[in-house]
Design a protein around this motif. Structure first.
Motif, PDB file in Angstrom:
ATOM      1  N   ARG A  76      -4.889 -17.295   8.152  1.00 46.31           N
ATOM      2  CA  ARG A  76      -3.800 -18.263   7.954  1.00 46.31           C
ATOM      3  C   ARG A  76      -2.444 -17.590   8.124  1.00 46.31           C
ATOM      4  NH1 ARG A  76      -7.346 -20.492   3.960  1.00 46.31           N
ATOM      5  NH2 ARG A  76      -6.412 -19.219   2.318  1.00 46.31           N
ATOM      6  N   GLN A  77      -2.350 -16.319   7.734  1.00 46.37           N
ATOM      7  CA  GLN A  77      -1.085 -15.598   7.839  1.00 46.37           C
ATOM      8  C   GLN A  77      -0.844 -15.054   9.241  1.00 46.37           C
ATOM      9  OE1 GLN A  77      -0.151 -13.122   4.224  1.00 46.37           O
ATOM     10  NE2 GLN A  77      -2.284 -13.585   3.744  1.00 46.37           N
ATOM     11  N   ALA A  78      -1.916 -14.976  10.044  1.00 46.84           N
ATOM     12  CA  ALA A  78      -1.798 -14.393  11.379  1.00 46.84           C
ATOM     13  C   ALA A  78      -0.862 -15.187  12.285  1.00 46.84           C
ATOM     14  CB  ALA A  78      -3.180 -14.292  12.025  1.00 46.84           C
ATOM     15  N   ALA A  79      -0.677 -16.462  11.961  1.00 37.33           N
ATOM     16  CA  ALA A  79       0.211 -17.298  12.787  1.00 37.33           C
ATOM     17  C   ALA A  79       1.672 -16.873  12.677  1.00 37.33           C
ATOM     18  CB  ALA A  79       0.070 -18.769  12.376  1.00 37.33           C
ATOM     19  N   VAL A  80       2.021 -16.213  11.578  1.00 32.45           N
ATOM     20  CA  VAL A  80       3.418 -15.842  11.358  1.00 32.45           C
ATOM     21  C   VAL A  80       3.642 -14.326  11.279  1.00 32.45           C
ATOM     22  CG1 VAL A  80       4.010 -18.012  10.236  1.00 32.45           C
ATOM     23  CG2 VAL A  80       3.121 -16.132   8.855  1.00 32.45           C
ATOM     24  N   VAL A  81       2.566 -13.541  11.329  1.00 35.53           N
ATOM     25  CA  VAL A  81       2.700 -12.074  11.255  1.00 35.53           C
ATOM     26  C   VAL A  81       2.285 -11.477  12.594  1.00 35.53           C
ATOM     27  CG1 VAL A  81       1.985  -9.966  10.088  1.00 35.53           C
ATOM     28  CG2 VAL A  81       2.205 -12.095   8.774  1.00 35.53           C
ATOM     29  N   ALA A  82       3.232 -10.886  13.293  1.00 34.20           N
ATOM     30  CA  ALA A  82       2.968 -10.312  14.620  1.00 34.20           C
ATOM     31  C   ALA A  82       1.901  -9.220  14.539  1.00 34.20           C
ATOM     32  CB  ALA A  82       4.258  -9.740  15.202  1.00 34.20           C
ATOM     33  N   GLY A  83       0.912  -9.320  15.397  1.00 33.38           N
ATOM     34  CA  GLY A  83      -0.110  -8.282  15.489  1.00 33.38           C
ATOM     35  C   GLY A  83      -1.278  -8.425  14.543  1.00 33.38           C
ATOM     36  N   GLN A 136       0.382  -2.623  -6.451  1.00 36.99           N
ATOM     37  CA  GLN A 136      -0.263  -3.815  -6.978  1.00 36.99           C
ATOM     38  C   GLN A 136      -0.129  -4.931  -5.953  1.00 36.99           C
ATOM     39  OE1 GLN A 136       1.602  -4.561 -10.740  1.00 36.99           O
ATOM     40  NE2 GLN A 136       0.549  -2.877 -11.757  1.00 36.99           N
ATOM     41  N   GLY A 137      -1.272  -5.474  -5.531  1.00 36.69           N
ATOM     42  CA  GLY A 137      -1.238  -6.523  -4.531  1.00 36.69           C
ATOM     43  C   GLY A 137      -1.019  -5.969  -3.133  1.00 36.69           C
ATOM     44  N   ARG A 138      -0.899  -6.865  -2.172  1.00 36.02           N
ATOM     45  CA  ARG A 138      -0.711  -6.448  -0.788  1.00 36.02           C
ATOM     46  C   ARG A 138       0.694  -5.906  -0.572  1.00 36.02           C
ATOM     47  NH1 ARG A 138       1.895  -8.407   3.186  1.00 36.02           N
ATOM     48  NH2 ARG A 138       2.252 -10.439   2.236  1.00 36.02           N
ATOM     49  N   PRO A 139       0.813  -4.752   0.093  1.00 31.29           N
ATOM     50  CA  PRO A 139       2.148  -4.227   0.409  1.00 31.29           C
ATOM     51  C   PRO A 139       2.813  -5.085   1.481  1.00 31.29           C
ATOM     52  CG  PRO A 139       0.459  -2.874   1.432  1.00 31.29           C
ATOM     53  CD  PRO A 139      -0.256  -3.864   0.572  1.00 31.29           C
ATOM     54  N   PRO A 140       4.129  -4.991   1.654  1.00 29.82           N
ATOM     55  CA  PRO A 140       4.798  -5.719   2.741  1.00 29.82           C
ATOM     56  C   PRO A 140       4.125  -5.368   4.074  1.00 29.82           C
ATOM     57  CG  PRO A 140       6.410  -4.712   1.285  1.00 29.82           C
ATOM     58  CD  PRO A 140       5.076  -4.181   0.871  1.00 29.82           C
ATOM     59  N   TRP A 141       4.124  -6.303   5.004  1.00 29.82           N
ATOM     60  CA  TRP A 141       3.380  -6.103   6.246  1.00 29.82           C
ATOM     61  C   TRP A 141       3.736  -4.828   7.003  1.00 29.82           C
ATOM     62  CZ3 TRP A 141      -1.090  -8.012   6.722  1.00 29.82           C
ATOM     63  CH2 TRP A 141      -1.406  -9.248   6.142  1.00 29.82           C
ATOM     64  N   PRO A 142       5.007  -4.472   7.139  1.00 31.57           N
ATOM     65  CA  PRO A 142       5.311  -3.221   7.861  1.00 31.57           C
ATOM     66  C   PRO A 142       4.622  -2.009   7.227  1.00 31.57           C
ATOM     67  CG  PRO A 142       7.296  -4.528   7.597  1.00 31.57           C
ATOM     68  CD  PRO A 142       6.251  -5.173   6.745  1.00 31.57           C
ATOM     69  N   LEU A 143       4.596  -1.972   5.896  1.00 27.18           N
ATOM     70  CA  LEU A 143       3.941  -0.857   5.206  1.00 27.18           C
ATOM     71  C   LEU A 143       2.428  -0.953   5.351  1.00 27.18           C
ATOM     72  CD1 LEU A 143       3.963   1.630   3.438  1.00 27.18           C
ATOM     73  CD2 LEU A 143       4.218   0.156   1.425  1.00 27.18           C
ATOM     74  N   ALA A 144       1.889  -2.160   5.279  1.00 25.44           N
ATOM     75  CA  ALA A 144       0.441  -2.337   5.440  1.00 25.44           C
ATOM     76  C   ALA A 144      -0.011  -1.823   6.806  1.00 25.44           C
ATOM     77  CB  ALA A 144       0.076  -3.814   5.285  1.00 25.44           C
TER      78      ALA A 144
END
Length: 226
Positions: free
Chosen positions: A146-153, A8-16
């Protein structure tokens, strides 16, 4: 995207990032066959997750070998809110000859769905979606940017999505390029993937426990009322 218990919803970034890479690997495997096998129905409900949340492509009901495809038609009775939203613009032409690029477009929309946790064009009527996709409409990227500024890659993944959903099939990247880009992103976050998977599984288990408890409560209420 399905599992015994649905995310449900977006998974944590490493999993995404891992999911986008594993799906790209699956598509690349199909496209590397001789002749290439086109899936032609890539969408979240056709991605299954195993007990460790690894992605597996499923439902090859519309799959065709590339040298045997002349025209693909969708039955009107199909779930337009899902499949329609993932179809490439060329699929709405009177004459549609699917290619590897058709899957690549659908992959881009699938990636968007993973990283947002949303359905594309969720509130739009199917007749509008059918008209607007060939006109160049795509799911919004503002929230992800907007999230790209804090999420590597994440910027690289946004760039890949935009390449993959290009209106011109011959401008879209190969499945091999998709695996190369997503492999790098997966590697960036690999050191935290274990914690991310544990976090999601724990949440899913809690949701399942709450669901069972609710069912038991309803059963008790029914028996008491009887």
């Amino acid at each position: 995207m399905q599992h015994k218990k649905t995310l449900q919803g977006r998974p944590p970034w490493p999993l995404a990032f891992r999911l986008t890479h594993q799906i790209a690997l699956g598509i690349n495997f199909l496209h590397s066959l001789s002749p290439a096998l086109l899936h032609l129905d890539l969408k979240p409900s056709n991605v299954l997750l195993d007990s460790n949340l690894n992605a597996k492509l499923t439902d090859f009901g519309l799959a065709r070998f590339s040298n045997s495809v002349t025209r693909v038609t969708k039955k009107d009775s199909e779930e337009e809110g899902g499949t329609l939203s993932y179809m490439p613009p060329e699929a709405f032409d009177i004459s549609y000859n699917p290619t590897r690029a058709s899957d690549i477009y659908s992959y881009a929309i699938l990636v968007w769905s993973i990283v947002t946790g949303k359905q594309p064009y969720a509130n739009a009527r199917s007749t509008i979606v059918r008209f607007r996709i060939p006109e160049g409409d795509r799911p919004p990227l503002d929230e992800i940017r907007r999230q790209a500024a804090v999420v590597a890659g994440l910027t690289s993944l946004i760039d890949l999505m935009q390449e993959c959903w290009d209106s011109k099939p011959n401008q879209r990247p190969s499945s091999r390029k998709c695996t190369t880009v997503t492999e790098e992103l997966h590697k960036m976050h690999k050191h935290t993937i274990h914690d991310a998977v544990h976090e999601v599984l724990k949440k899913l288990d809690k949701n399942e426990e709450e669901r069972i408890a609710e069912q038991i409560t309803r059963l008790s209420i029914t028996e008491t009322s009887g």
